[in-house]
Motif scaffolding. Structure first.
Motif, PDB file in Angstrom:
ATOM      1  N   UNK A  24      36.708  28.129  34.037  1.00 31.41           N
ATOM      2  CA  UNK A  24      36.768  29.358  34.841  1.00 31.41           C
ATOM      3  C   UNK A  24      37.977  30.223  34.470  1.00 31.41           C
ATOM      4  N   UNK A  25      38.607  29.930  33.356  1.00 29.79           N
ATOM      5  CA  UNK A  25      39.862  30.563  32.949  1.00 29.79           C
ATOM      6  C   UNK A  25      39.832  32.085  33.076  1.00 29.79           C
ATOM      7  N   UNK A  26      38.873  32.743  32.418  1.00 29.32           N
ATOM      8  CA  UNK A  26      38.834  34.214  32.407  1.00 29.32           C
ATOM      9  C   UNK A  26      38.538  34.774  33.795  1.00 29.32           C
ATOM     10  N   UNK A  27      37.637  34.144  34.501  1.00 26.73           N
ATOM     11  CA  UNK A  27      37.280  34.627  35.839  1.00 26.73           C
ATOM     12  C   UNK A  27      38.465  34.512  36.793  1.00 26.73           C
ATOM     13  N   UNK A  28      39.135  33.374  36.784  1.00 26.69           N
ATOM     14  CA  UNK A  28      40.256  33.155  37.701  1.00 26.69           C
ATOM     15  C   UNK A  28      41.445  34.048  37.385  1.00 26.69           C
ATOM     16  N   UNK A  29      41.846  34.070  36.109  1.00 25.61           N
ATOM     17  CA  UNK A  29      43.044  34.821  35.756  1.00 25.61           C
ATOM     18  C   UNK A  29      42.840  36.327  35.894  1.00 25.61           C
ATOM     19  N   UNK A  30      41.705  36.843  35.462  1.00 25.37           N
ATOM     20  CA  UNK A  30      41.472  38.283  35.594  1.00 25.37           C
ATOM     21  C   UNK A  30      41.393  38.697  37.057  1.00 25.37           C
ATOM     22  N   UNK A  31      40.862  37.813  37.902  1.00 24.51           N
ATOM     23  CA  UNK A  31      40.753  38.112  39.326  1.00 24.51           C
ATOM     24  C   UNK A  31      42.114  38.126  40.008  1.00 24.51           C
ATOM     25  N   UNK A  32      42.947  37.140  39.693  1.00 28.34           N
ATOM     26  CA  UNK A  32      44.227  36.997  40.394  1.00 28.34           C
ATOM     27  C   UNK A  32      45.412  37.606  39.649  1.00 28.34           C
ATOM     28  N   UNK A  33      45.194  38.052  38.418  1.00 25.62           N
ATOM     29  CA  UNK A  33      46.282  38.672  37.656  1.00 25.62           C
ATOM     30  C   UNK A  33      45.984  40.146  37.355  1.00 25.62           C
ATOM     31  N   UNK A  34      45.195  40.757  38.245  1.00 22.69           N
ATOM     32  CA  UNK A  34      44.922  42.197  38.137  1.00 22.69           C
ATOM     33  C   UNK A  34      44.341  42.577  36.777  1.00 22.69           C
ATOM     34  N   UNK A  35      43.299  41.887  36.376  1.00 18.69           N
ATOM     35  CA  UNK A  35      42.596  42.242  35.145  1.00 18.69           C
ATOM     36  C   UNK A  35      43.213  41.699  33.873  1.00 18.69           C
ATOM     37  N   UNK A  36      44.144  40.762  34.012  1.00 15.31           N
ATOM     38  CA  UNK A  36      44.809  40.227  32.823  1.00 15.31           C
ATOM     39  C   UNK A  36      44.625  38.715  32.717  1.00 15.31           C
ATOM     40  N   UNK A  37      44.745  38.231  31.488  1.00 19.12           N
ATOM     41  CA  UNK A  37      44.866  36.804  31.219  1.00 19.12           C
ATOM     42  C   UNK A  37      46.218  36.632  30.545  1.00 19.12           C
ATOM     43  N   UNK A  38      46.546  35.425  30.142  1.00 20.14           N
ATOM     44  CA  UNK A  38      47.817  35.224  29.441  1.00 20.14           C
ATOM     45  C   UNK A  38      47.831  36.026  28.144  1.00 20.14           C
ATOM     46  N   UNK A  39      46.722  35.973  27.407  1.00 19.97           N
ATOM     47  CA  UNK A  39      46.631  36.726  26.158  1.00 19.97           C
ATOM     48  C   UNK A  39      46.698  38.229  26.382  1.00 19.97           C
ATOM     49  N   UNK A  40      45.993  38.711  27.374  1.00 20.25           N
ATOM     50  CA  UNK A  40      46.006  40.151  27.678  1.00 20.25           C
ATOM     51  C   UNK A  40      47.398  40.603  28.108  1.00 20.25           C
ATOM     52  N   UNK A  41      48.089  39.768  28.875  1.00 19.45           N
ATOM     53  CA  UNK A  41      49.444  40.117  29.315  1.00 19.45           C
ATOM     54  C   UNK A  41      50.372  40.266  28.117  1.00 19.45           C
ATOM     55  N   UNK A  42      50.284  39.326  27.180  1.00 26.11           N
ATOM     56  CA  UNK A  42      51.147  39.373  26.001  1.00 26.11           C
ATOM     57  C   UNK A  42      50.825  40.578  25.113  1.00 26.11           C
TER      58      UNK A  42
END
Length: 238
Positions: free
Chosen positions: A69-87
């Motif tokens: 559920x990595x992409x679903x969880x992180x994008x939901x709780x990190x305002x549209x970002x994942x670790x990769x997107x944040x970097x």
């Protein structure tokens, strides 16, 4: 990097940069690495726990649920970002610039199977290149795109203005302003002129006149432009 225009609730047009395909691919690689490392750590943990072999598989699936559920969880709780997107300074948004809701993230996550997993990302890349607006199939269905939040600074973003060699300043009073103040004036003026918001230019003109005690019959749009140019002239002489 393409641009698309969004309209805010206040009917203000904003040009937004879509994320570069290379940035999205790098973000995907980083996220994939994070998921793989997590999965390996889970395996190491289970081996060290001396769990009954018959229970290891079920426990592995349970503990590995966050990576699924990595992409679903992180994008939901990190305002549209994942670790990769944040970097990579990129983020998922709705086409109108607003924050996606859970259903939007869910649709993107489900369709990731089609345009990323099953085709090794080939279908996603093809859709992004053909469709424009930075949308893969999941984005098209969810009404989302991925934008770049990297600050792009050009000459037009600075105080610098090209002035003729024989330019003659009109208002020496402009030197009462400081660089940050004039930068704000220039940004508001350029944005208002670009979007046809004459009221902002009028307000700027009145404010400048009040601060500098300048009296003029010049049109507001011309007056503010001269003020910016005069400030450039005087500050470039320092």
């Amino acid at each position: 990097m393409e641009q698309f225009q969004i309209e805010t609730a206040q009917n203000i047009s904003i040009n937004q940069n879509t994320a570069h395909l290379g940035d999205r691919m790098l973000a995907y690689i980083i996220d994939s690495f994070v998921i793989i490392v997590y999965a390996v750590l889970i395996i190491v943990l289970l081996v060290s726990m001396d769990v009954d072999p018959g229970d290891q598989w079920a426990l592995y699936l349970l503990l590995n649920l966050p990576s699924f559920l990595y992409y679903l969880l992180l994008e939901t709780f990190m305002n549209g970002k994942t670790i990769g997107k944040s970097l990579m300074n990129i983020r998922v948004v709705k086409l109108d610039g607003s924050k996606p809701n859970f259903s939007s993230y869910f649709i993107r996550w489900v369709l990731r199977v089609v345009d990323v997993v099953l085709t090794s990302g080939g279908l996603a890349v093809l859709a992004i290149l053909i469709r424009g607006k930075g949308q893969r199939i999941g984005d098209m269905a969810a009404g989302t795109t991925v934008i770049s939040e990297k600050k792009r600074v050009s000459l037009n973003d600075t105080l610098l203005r090209d002035l003729p060699v024989d330019y003659k300043p009109t208002y020496p009073q402009v030197t009462v302003f400081k660089d940050p103040e004039m930068q704000t004036i220039k940004e508001l003026y350029d944005s208002a002129k670009r979007n046809g918001n004459h009221q902002i230019i009028i307000s700027l003109s009145e404010r400048i006149k009040k601060v500098t005690q300048i009296t003029t019959d010049m049109k507001p749009v011309d007056f503010v432009d001269v003020i910016i140019k005069d400030y450039n002239f005087y500050t470039q002489q320092l």
